[in-house]
Design an enzyme around this catalytic site. Structure first.
Site, PDB file in Angstrom:
ATOM      1  N   HIS A  98      42.534  78.176  54.659  1.00  0.00           N
ATOM      2  CA  HIS A  98      43.626  78.876  55.372  1.00  0.00           C
ATOM      3  C   HIS A  98      43.233  80.335  55.597  1.00  0.00           C
ATOM      4  CE1 HIS A  98      46.744  75.968  55.848  1.00  0.00           C
ATOM      5  NE2 HIS A  98      46.872  75.717  54.562  1.00  0.00           N
ATOM      6  N   HIS A 105      41.140  74.222  50.013  1.00  0.00           N
ATOM      7  CA  HIS A 105      42.121  74.097  51.099  1.00  0.00           C
ATOM      8  C   HIS A 105      42.795  75.456  51.349  1.00  0.00           C
ATOM      9  CE1 HIS A 105      45.536  72.300  53.374  1.00  0.00           C
ATOM     10  NE2 HIS A 105      46.236  73.241  52.753  1.00  0.00           N
ATOM     11  N   GLU A 106      43.181  76.117  50.278  1.00  0.00           N
ATOM     12  CA  GLU A 106      43.836  77.423  50.430  1.00  0.00           C
ATOM     13  C   GLU A 106      42.861  78.455  50.993  1.00  0.00           C
ATOM     14  OE1 GLU A 106      46.887  77.491  50.314  1.00  0.00           O
ATOM     15  OE2 GLU A 106      47.183  75.581  49.313  1.00  0.00           O
ATOM     16  N   GLU A 152      47.203  72.847  59.035  1.00  0.00           N
ATOM     17  CA  GLU A 152      47.072  72.205  57.721  1.00  0.00           C
ATOM     18  C   GLU A 152      45.916  71.197  57.752  1.00  0.00           C
ATOM     19  OE1 GLU A 152      48.444  72.725  54.824  1.00  0.00           O
ATOM     20  OE2 GLU A 152      49.656  74.359  55.619  1.00  0.00           O
TER      21      GLU A 152
END
Lengths: 188, 300
Positions: free
Chosen positions: B145, B141-142, B217
């Site tokens: 980003h 997930h990071e 997100e």
């Protein structure tokens, strides 16, 4: 498209590129002669398992295909999961061209089932004075890079750079050094 | 046979595009009105650009300092480095730097101006609480980003919002900043108008920026689900993390939920406003999206 990807967030993961794999089937002669590497006749394909019931269809088909390939070429294979959760299909074949073809066949099968983005890398094992030297194929970049692990999770960067310099003309090698990812404790 | 099981979400892209469109429209109207009022905002724009530029270029160090994170070498955290390295290779990203935050609260963050210069930081609480598959999901997930260049997009998107914010703050103290070509006698009304417009633009753009942040997100959640091939692991991690966060007294998620169940329209006004100003989508919304992705993957 690139700008849209940035503005709206990359909506799908990078796809796997398989074509450049075959470059090794012709380049390995140089590897063996000019670099004094010995082939270990081993290669491994690493991919993440998908958490979906349909994923079992893929593993079943892989088993079937590999079973046939083993009979035809006199090779052998094992499937195992490493400590990071990745699945490794490890192949053994005395003929380098057959080995590359089987790696390509396994990768294509994974991609055909729609799991191309989960393919991580294929590692081909060679030997140099008794220690392992790997040529790693990164599916997302479609390029090869060398990986020479030493004791205690260190890499022989000098040797890797030398190998890359020699092979750059014959193999599509990865020019960006920050993409030369290590694959510690690989079961190949 | 199909190209990939991981299709794009045109709906999410459309909503994000809509927010960007409204943001651009708000900013354009802001510029037109400021120009019409004869406000000299160029100095201010330059100042805001410098501020945001600094923030952008030092985002990695600033955020790490604020979070109390310390960078760790591959020798200090070999396993974490190896995990992030494999995920980054799978996402066609260069290796980011890795940092640890010494706190019991499970969390993770990514910052930096682009794929070439970025940091992924995780808290020690996260490493203790979640299992390997869930950790991979959070790390992915990071990394998503970073792949989506969220720091850059949010910095650019918030440019005129920052200008408006400075105008609102400064016009109260330093009238000369906003004063224009009009004479001293006529500038009072114009100044008031500039102040009001700036306040309005700041308020609207803040809401739009929050919406944009929520959509990004969700996009990062999608990226993580695709990279790991396991939406359920991210769902489990999110549930665990938010459950642990909810134990901190200020935010008891379950209490709020239990109360809203008695309403016919489950969204109370407080929750509605909370959703509107939140930078993250609600846990329910994120889990719903992950469930949809899982369903897509199961489709023959």
């Amino acid at each position: 498209m690139k700008l849209l990807d940035i503005l709206l967030g990359r909506s799908s993961p990078p796809k796997a590129r398989l074509d450049a794999l075959f470059a090794l089937a012709t380049a390995y002669v140089t590897l063996l002669i000019r670099q004094e590497l010995r082939s270990s006749n081993r290669a491994g394909i690493a991919f993440r398992p998908a958490q979906a019931s349909r994923f079992r269809e893929l593993t079943k088909e892989l088993d079937g295909l590999l079973g046939i390939a083993v009979k035809e070429t006199g090779s052998s294979y094992t499937v195992q999961q490493d400590s990071y959760g990745y699945i490794w299909v490890v192949l053994e074949d005395k003929d380098m061209e057959d080995l590359v073809a089987t790696v390509h066949m396994v990768s294509t099968t994974v991609a055909e089932h729609g799991y191309g983005p989960l393919l991580l890398a294929a590692a081909f094992r060679f030997e140099e004075e008794g220690r392992p030297v790997y040529w790693v194929y990164n599916y997302k970049r479609g390029r090869f890079y060398p990986f020479v692990p030493l004791e205690g999770r260190k890499r022989d960067n000098a040797e890797e750079l030398r190998l890359k310099a020699v092979m750059a003309a014959e193999l599509p090698t990865e020019p960006q050094l920050d993409q030369w990812y290590a694959l510690w404790d690989l079961p190949v | 046979m199909r190209a990939t099981r991981f299709g794009s979400d045109s709906g999410l892209g459309f909503r994000m595009g809509l927010v960007l469109f409204f943001l651009a429209a708000t900013y354009l109207a802001f510029l037109v009105v400021l120009t019409a009022l004869g406000a000299d905002f160029i100095t201010l724009a330059v100042f805001a650009a410098a501020m945001l530029g600094l923030q952008y270029f030092f985002s990695d160090r600033l955020v790490l300092m604020a979070a109390g994170a310390r960078e760790v070498t591959p020798e200090q955290a070999p396993e974490l480095h190896a995990r992030i390295g494999r995920l980054a290779a799978g996402m066609d990203l260069p290796m980011p730097r890795v940092a640890l935050i010494e706190t019991d609260v499970p969390n993770a963050l990514a910052t930096g101006r682009g794929p070439g210069a970025s940091v992924v930081a995780v808290t020690t609480g996260l490493l203790e609480r979640i299992d390997d598959a869930e950790l991979d999901a959070v790390l992915a997930h990071e990394l998503a980003h970073i792949a989506n260049r969220d720091v850059m997009v949010m910095t650019i998107a918030s440019f005129f919002s920052t200008v408006a914010f400075f105008l609102v703050r400064w016009l109260v103290y330093v009238p000369s900043v906003g004063s224009g070509r009009r004479g001293k006698d006529g500038s009072g009304g114009a100044l008031m108008a500039v102040w009001l417009i700036s306040l309005l633009v700041w308020a609207i753009s803040s809401l739009l920026l929050r919406a944009l942040s929520r959509y990004r997100e969700l996009a990062a959640d999608r990226g993580a689900a695709f990279t790991t091939g396991s939406p359920a692991s991210l769902a489990a991690a999110l549930t665990k993390i938010s459950g642990a966060v909810a134990r901190i007294p200020q935010r008891d998620l379950r209490e709020v939920e239990a109360a809203s169940a008695f309403f016919i329209i489950p969204v109370t006004s407080r929750e509605f406003w909370a959703t509107l100003v939140s930078t993250h989508p609600s846990l329910e919304q994120r889990l719903r999206q992950l469930e949809r992705i899982q369903a897509e993957m199961e489709r023959p």
